[in-house]
Design a protein around this motif. Sequence first.
Motif: not given
Length: 651
Positions: A289-300, A262-265, A337-342, A233-235
Amino acid sequence: MINKKAKNRNNFFWIYAVILAIFLGIFFLKSFFSNPKKIDQDTFFEILSKGKVEKIIVKHKEIVHVFLKKEFNNDLIIKDKNHKNNWFNENEKKIFLIQQKPLQYEFEIGDLQFFQRKFEKLKTKYDLDTLIDFKNQQEYTLTKFLLDYGIFFLLLIIFWIFIFRRISPTGSGPGSQIFNIGKSKARLFDENDDIKITFKDVAGLEGAKEEVQEIVDFLKNHNRYTKLGGKIPKGALLIGPPGTGKTLLAKAVAGEAKVPFFSLSGSDFVEMFVGVGASRVRDLFEKAKEKCPCIIFIDEIDAIGRARGKSSIAGSNDERENTLNQLLTEMDGFETQTNVIVLAATNRSDILDKALLRPGRFDRTILVDPPELSERKEIFRVHLKKLVLSKNIDINFLARQTPGFSGADIANVCNESALIAARKNRNKIRNQDFLDAIDRIIGGLEKKNKIIKPNEKRRIAYHEAGHAAISWLLEHASPLVKVTIVPRGRSLGSAWYLPEERQLTTPEQMKDEICSLLAGRSAEEIIFKTVSTGALNDLERVTKQAQSMIAIFGLNDRIGNISYYDSTGQDEFSFSKPYSEKTAQIIDEEIFKMITEQYERAKKILNDNKKKLIILANELLDKEVLFRDDLEKIFGKRDFPDEIGDLLEDN
């Protein structure tokens, strides 16, 4: 070491300051000595007739620069200035008073031909060798440019050297923000970071945990899903009221996933400069993308994800929309095809852009609702582990006493109870401390020292007695826990109820609630024949309740099965009502009719039980706080639903 570095920085600062002062001094001295001194035309001809002028230059047919002969630069023929008669004439005196400086004088002329004829006439008359030259074009040489602007550029270079000296090599110095303004502000967590929060620390939220646990499991064991043709899943978007645990779930994901996180607002993308938001989005996904697979968390995420085209000024360059467009492209553009989940969280899902919510960007929408009774018990167990409790603490009782509380509210109750127990010098926290904490959070700080006049206190007692009596006598009204006339927060008195937790509400239940809210003012009118302003909060709640019954839930015969509720949240951007003026008038009439009926109903019930109302009010004036047992003695026993009855028995 720190003091030595600070001392070195101060030394450099003083060196730059001295250099700057020297060059500023040179610049002003140059301006002081090089500027020509102003004289008038008569003074010039007087100097010329004495044979003191070596050369004049007429620039642009209007300004004349005068150059004196060398022998007259510093030795003008001047007598003792203390005696006016020793001057040759007034013009000679004026020359001295202008200033005895070498270099040039200047003056302006009106008619060039007239000035030239007079100059030639005096030159012939006194047989002068004074030269005249004309400069009608802009005269600018490299030397003059350096003299005029060289100092300025030199000062500018020194300033930039000073700025660069203050920038640390790692880019963390005071000036580094100038060059990193387009970089992402996301904080990276990986396996080297000690993140202790896991899914075991997240109480309740079983459905939401199951959804995010599957995302974590996909990152750990993706082969189990991809061999069946599944795609990552993308996000996932966490939606829920404030304090329900959305950010806590994200922390648990960071602790469980064991992949870069990765965590940010959402506000971290917002900047006053054009293009910075989109640049930060690009930089964030490049790092991911350099760190994938990884997760990006965007709060608010609603800070940048608000629906486009809403509440924007026509013709303006909306930087937020540019940032959102870049985010949409990064989440589902050509590179799929990037394994980055938002992972994102918001409590304003109704205002998010539809393109952001579609599958392929946020494939999953996870609802994080306020906890139910069983979930509140689990949350209490988590927060009570750190507290020193007495043996008789009943978690079931605490969970039932906090309907509608979020996880953050329950954490606040536990912390507040510890503070109350410490304030009373107790070694352990008791049940009463938790009840006092709940009262403190719901109603505010108790104000026992507030001065209230006797006649006002009596009116308050009857007002609260009216609420308590109606809530006890009506079948569907919320059962009373206690009633008090001790001021708390902004209220002068209050009644505490234990509302039934239900998923559906009938018109009879809503009407009983309206009637109990109007009972305070009804009691005032019955006893004092007048009403007061003390029912402001009651009237506000009653009006909203009646309006929702008629215009939203379709519980009115005259309006019918019609709802004017907009779940998309676009009504806040609309300047028109979704119904006609005739319908608006009908809604107003029905709201007035419903409130009037329930007000008269409350007055009738209280008049039928007037003696009991007076007894209850007098008891309140005497004790200030009454509980369920006190009302039972006055009005008799009342039947409650089994679950609420058990709780009241425990209380």
